[in-house]
Design an enzyme around this catalytic site. Structure first.
Site, mmCIF file in Angstrom:
data_model
loop_
_atom_site.group_PDB
_atom_site.id
_atom_site.type_symbol
_atom_site.label_atom_id
_atom_site.label_comp_id
_atom_site.label_asym_id
_atom_site.label_seq_id
_atom_site.Cartn_x
_atom_site.Cartn_y
_atom_site.Cartn_z
ATOM 1 N N GLY A 9 -19.991 34.639 89.992
ATOM 2 C CA GLY A 9 -19.162 34.592 88.828
ATOM 3 C C GLY A 9 -19.374 36.151 88.200
ATOM 4 N N GLY A 11 -17.587 36.654 85.275
ATOM 5 C CA GLY A 11 -17.249 36.925 83.482
ATOM 6 C C GLY A 11 -18.400 37.240 82.632
ATOM 7 C CG HIS A 177 -30.970 26.344 78.646
ATOM 8 N ND1 HIS A 177 -31.580 26.865 77.746
ATOM 9 C CD2 HIS A 177 -29.571 26.232 78.605
ATOM 10 C CE1 HIS A 177 -30.813 27.650 77.203
ATOM 11 N NE2 HIS A 177 -29.575 27.493 77.457
HETATM 12 N N1 APR Z 1 -17.140 30.763 92.091
HETATM 13 C C1 APR Z 1 -16.896 31.666 91.438
HETATM 14 N N2 APR Z 1 -16.520 31.828 90.277
HETATM 15 C C2 APR Z 1 -16.465 31.144 89.260
HETATM 16 C C3 APR Z 1 -16.040 30.210 89.978
HETATM 17 C C4 APR Z 1 -16.370 29.697 91.602
HETATM 18 N N3 APR Z 1 -15.823 28.536 91.793
HETATM 19 N N4 APR Z 1 -15.949 29.164 88.820
HETATM 20 C C5 APR Z 1 -15.976 29.786 88.118
HETATM 21 N N5 APR Z 1 -16.136 31.321 88.274
HETATM 22 C C6 APR Z 1 -16.221 32.072 86.957
HETATM 23 C C7 APR Z 1 -15.510 32.441 86.362
HETATM 24 O O1 APR Z 1 -13.523 32.646 86.897
HETATM 25 C C8 APR Z 1 -16.177 33.573 84.947
HETATM 26 O O2 APR Z 1 -15.740 34.780 85.714
HETATM 27 O O3 APR Z 1 -17.559 31.790 87.164
HETATM 28 C C9 APR Z 1 -17.693 33.066 85.675
HETATM 29 C C10 APR Z 1 -17.943 32.709 84.258
HETATM 30 O O4 APR Z 1 -17.373 32.949 83.694
HETATM 31 P P1 APR Z 1 -17.779 33.153 81.934
HETATM 32 O O5 APR Z 1 -16.082 31.895 81.774
HETATM 33 O O6 APR Z 1 -17.602 34.787 80.856
HETATM 34 O O7 APR Z 1 -19.005 32.035 81.632
HETATM 35 P P2 APR Z 1 -20.157 33.146 81.258
HETATM 36 O O8 APR Z 1 -19.801 33.468 80.114
HETATM 37 O O9 APR Z 1 -20.425 34.454 81.911
HETATM 38 O O10 APR Z 1 -20.989 31.633 80.777
HETATM 39 C C11 APR Z 1 -21.437 30.996 82.594
HETATM 40 O O11 APR Z 1 -23.035 30.663 81.768
HETATM 41 O O12 APR Z 1 -25.151 29.806 80.135
HETATM 42 C C12 APR Z 1 -23.928 29.513 81.410
HETATM 43 O O13 APR Z 1 -22.983 27.781 79.745
HETATM 44 C C13 APR Z 1 -22.874 29.307 80.130
HETATM 45 O O14 APR Z 1 -22.340 27.445 82.244
HETATM 46 C C14 APR Z 1 -21.726 28.938 81.389
HETATM 47 C C15 APR Z 1 -22.313 29.796 82.169
#
Ligand code: APR
Length: 310
Positions: A9, A11, A177
């Protein structure tokens, strides 16, 4: 040879994780995201490489959408999944993020079966449980980043309220959490002085409530997405304790097998993270009231984990 850190991930949280891991020279970093976001992830990795001359760090930072590239990772930190939007609870993410965690767990199991795995994706307690069930990894190899963040928030709010250094605030937050988490004022101190002696009951109640709702407070302010700086740093603290065998005692979601009367669930408890992973869970003698609050959060986590059907 450098250690290898895989960030699943890339993001909001993933990118901060990459920056912190680089600045701390924790090792080489691989960011893995979905194929559609591989290029933006590559852009972030390159941007961080270009920051290195000023950041004074040596690390190879790359990005991919292929699990082969995480092969042999020492630590895997998982933020893959959807974040909350205003008006959503963490549990509203269960169905979608369970699918994502299933894919991630299978990839990590195949390519990084020895890694210490830290799960950040929400609903946290259920996602750690699912990851553990799907991978079948030893229990000490899997932990959820929750109490580390919840305790940071508790400490921050106390320091802000009392106008003292956050460095002197020590305490812990137990449980799931979510809004039922259990800050422990009785065991919180400020420079060795019990919190209960320097703050009024009204202040303490207000601080506990703010801690329980801290994630939601930020979600409301953002309007879109959830917290990212503090969750990232909290996961990094756990990763560092593992990589450097620091043996820190950090509240995190660890598998309880009888501790606190909890059987087979990941619940936020004080745990020692050493070079072996979660090496030990510490049981605190709770008062009747504290235990009642803990059992309430355990009931909530049990329900969400049951919904995973794992
Ligand atoms: N494999 C890899 N990455 C993935 C997949 C997957 N199958 N599905 C989604 N992602 C990526 C998305 O493309 C995105 O870049 O995970 C990333 C998540 O980033 P954000 O949407 O910016 O979310 P973020 O704020 O980083 O939070 C991520 O952590 O705190 C928790 O509730 C929050 O569940 C959320 C997670």
């Amino acid at each position: 040879m450098r250690k290898k850190i895989a960030l699943i991930g890339g993001g909001q949280i993933g990118q901060i994780l990459a920056m912190l891991a680089a600045q701390k020279e924790m090792g080489d970093i691989v960011i893995l995201d979905i194929p559609e976001l591989e290029n933006p992830a590559k852009g972030k990795a390159l941007d961080l490489m270009e920051m290195a001359p000023h950041g004074n760090y040596d690390a190879n930072i790359t990005a991919t959408s292929d699990y082969k590239d995480i092969a042999g990772a020492d630590v895997v930190i998982i933020t893959a999944g959807r974040p909350r939007q205003a008006g959503m609870t963490r549990e509203d993410l269960l169905a979608i993020n369970l699918q994502i965690i299933t894919t991630v767990a299978n990839g990590v199991k195949q390519y990084a079966p020895k890694a210490f795995c830290i799960i950040v994706t929400n609903p946290l307690d259920a996602m750690v449980y699912a990851f553990y069930k799907i991978t079948g990894f030893p229990k000490g190899q899997v932990a959820g980043m929750a109490g580390t963040l919840d305790t940071a928030r508790w400490r921050a709010f106390i320091a802000m309220e009392l106008n003292v250094s956050v460095c002197d605030v020590a305490g812990t937050v137990l449980g799931g959490h979510g809004p039922d988490m259990v800050p422990l004022p009785r065991l919180t101190t400020v420079g060795g002085v019990p919190l209960t002696e320097i703050a009024t009951k009204e202040q303490i109640d207000k601080l506990a409530l703010r801690t329980r709702e801290a994630g939601t407070e930020i979600v409301k302010l953002f309007g879109k997405g959830s917290a990212f700086f503090s969750p990232a740093w909290s996961a990094i603290v756990m990763a560092e304790s593992y990589l450097k065998d620091k043996r820190r005692i950090l509240p995190c979601a660890a598998l309880c097998e009888g501790e606190y009367g909890v059987q087979g669930l990941f619940i936020g408890v004080p745990a020692m993270i050493s070079g072996r992973g979660v090496e030990k869970i510490y049981e605190i003698k709770l008062t009747e009231d504290e235990n009642a609050l803990l059992q309430k959060t355990v009931a909530g986590v049990t329900k969400t984990c049951e919904e995973t059907k794992l």
